[in-house]
Design a protein around this motif. Structure first.
Motif, PDB file in Angstrom:
ATOM      1  N   THR A   6      47.152  40.470  42.203  1.00 14.63           N
ATOM      2  CA  THR A   6      48.023  41.361  41.419  1.00 14.63           C
ATOM      3  C   THR A   6      48.717  40.605  40.287  1.00 14.63           C
ATOM      4  N   GLU A  10      44.223  39.232  33.146  1.00 19.41           N
ATOM      5  CA  GLU A  10      42.958  39.920  32.879  1.00 19.41           C
ATOM      6  C   GLU A  10      42.012  39.015  32.099  1.00 19.41           C
ATOM      7  N   ALA A  45      40.624  44.435  34.738  1.00 18.33           N
ATOM      8  CA  ALA A  45      41.748  45.259  34.278  1.00 18.33           C
ATOM      9  C   ALA A  45      42.688  45.570  35.426  1.00 18.33           C
ATOM     10  N   HIS A  46      43.970  45.627  35.115  1.00 20.95           N
ATOM     11  CA  HIS A  46      44.956  46.085  36.091  1.00 20.95           C
ATOM     12  C   HIS A  46      45.110  47.588  35.906  1.00 20.95           C
ATOM     13  N   ARG A  47      45.103  48.312  36.987  1.00 20.88           N
ATOM     14  CA  ARG A  47      45.265  49.766  36.970  1.00 20.88           C
ATOM     15  C   ARG A  47      46.441  50.142  37.848  1.00 20.88           C
ATOM     16  N   LYS A  48      46.929  51.331  37.635  1.00 21.89           N
ATOM     17  CA  LYS A  48      47.987  51.822  38.507  1.00 21.89           C
ATOM     18  C   LYS A  48      47.402  51.949  39.917  1.00 21.89           C
ATOM     19  N   CYS A  51      43.366  47.193  40.862  1.00 25.37           N
ATOM     20  CA  CYS A  51      42.747  46.523  39.717  1.00 25.37           C
ATOM     21  C   CYS A  51      41.228  46.555  39.832  1.00 25.37           C
ATOM     22  N   VAL A  52      40.575  46.308  38.698  1.00 24.05           N
ATOM     23  CA  VAL A  52      39.121  46.237  38.636  1.00 24.05           C
ATOM     24  C   VAL A  52      38.760  44.753  38.594  1.00 24.05           C
ATOM     25  N   ARG A  59      31.098  44.948  39.794  1.00 18.86           N
ATOM     26  CA  ARG A  59      32.481  45.290  39.446  1.00 18.86           C
ATOM     27  C   ARG A  59      33.013  46.250  40.487  1.00 18.86           C
ATOM     28  N   ASN A  61      36.588  48.383  42.069  1.00 20.46           N
ATOM     29  CA  ASN A  61      37.955  48.853  41.914  1.00 20.46           C
ATOM     30  C   ASN A  61      38.629  48.649  43.270  1.00 20.46           C
ATOM     31  N   ASP A  63      42.297  48.414  45.632  1.00 23.59           N
ATOM     32  CA  ASP A  63      43.691  48.864  45.621  1.00 23.59           C
ATOM     33  C   ASP A  63      44.656  47.683  45.749  1.00 23.59           C
ATOM     34  N   THR A  64      45.920  47.958  45.551  1.00 21.66           N
ATOM     35  CA  THR A  64      46.938  46.910  45.537  1.00 21.66           C
ATOM     36  C   THR A  64      46.995  46.131  46.848  1.00 21.66           C
TER      37      THR A  64
END
Length: 72
Positions: A6, A10, A45-48, A51-52, A59, A61, A63-64
């Motif tokens: 986290t 990037e 990339a960080h996502r809400k 992150c990816v 690749r 996706n 979760d936190t």
């Protein structure tokens, strides 16, 4: 100094130092993706909510909670 995914920048490649989880299923899942100690990992990339990441040729996706279990 260990940090988790986290806090990763990037586009920068890191080496997985450890997977910190008591959950064997989670451990097995990450291992099946090729995410284990000594392997390179890149946060694309960080996502809400997560992150990816790029591991080997894939690749994913994540979760936190998963990202926090991966020490780099």
């Amino acid at each position: 100094m260990l940090m988790d995914l986290t806090k990763a920048r990037e586009g920068e490649e890191y080496i997985v130092k450890d997977i910190i989880t008591e959950d064997e299923e989670l451990n097995a899942f990450l291992f099946s993706l090729g995410c284990y100690s000594g392997e390179p990992i890149t946060v694309i990339a960080h996502r809400k909510g997560g992150c990816v990441v790029s591991i080997k040729d894939g690749r994913y996706n994540i979760d936190t909670d998963l990202a926090q279990a991966i020490s780099i």
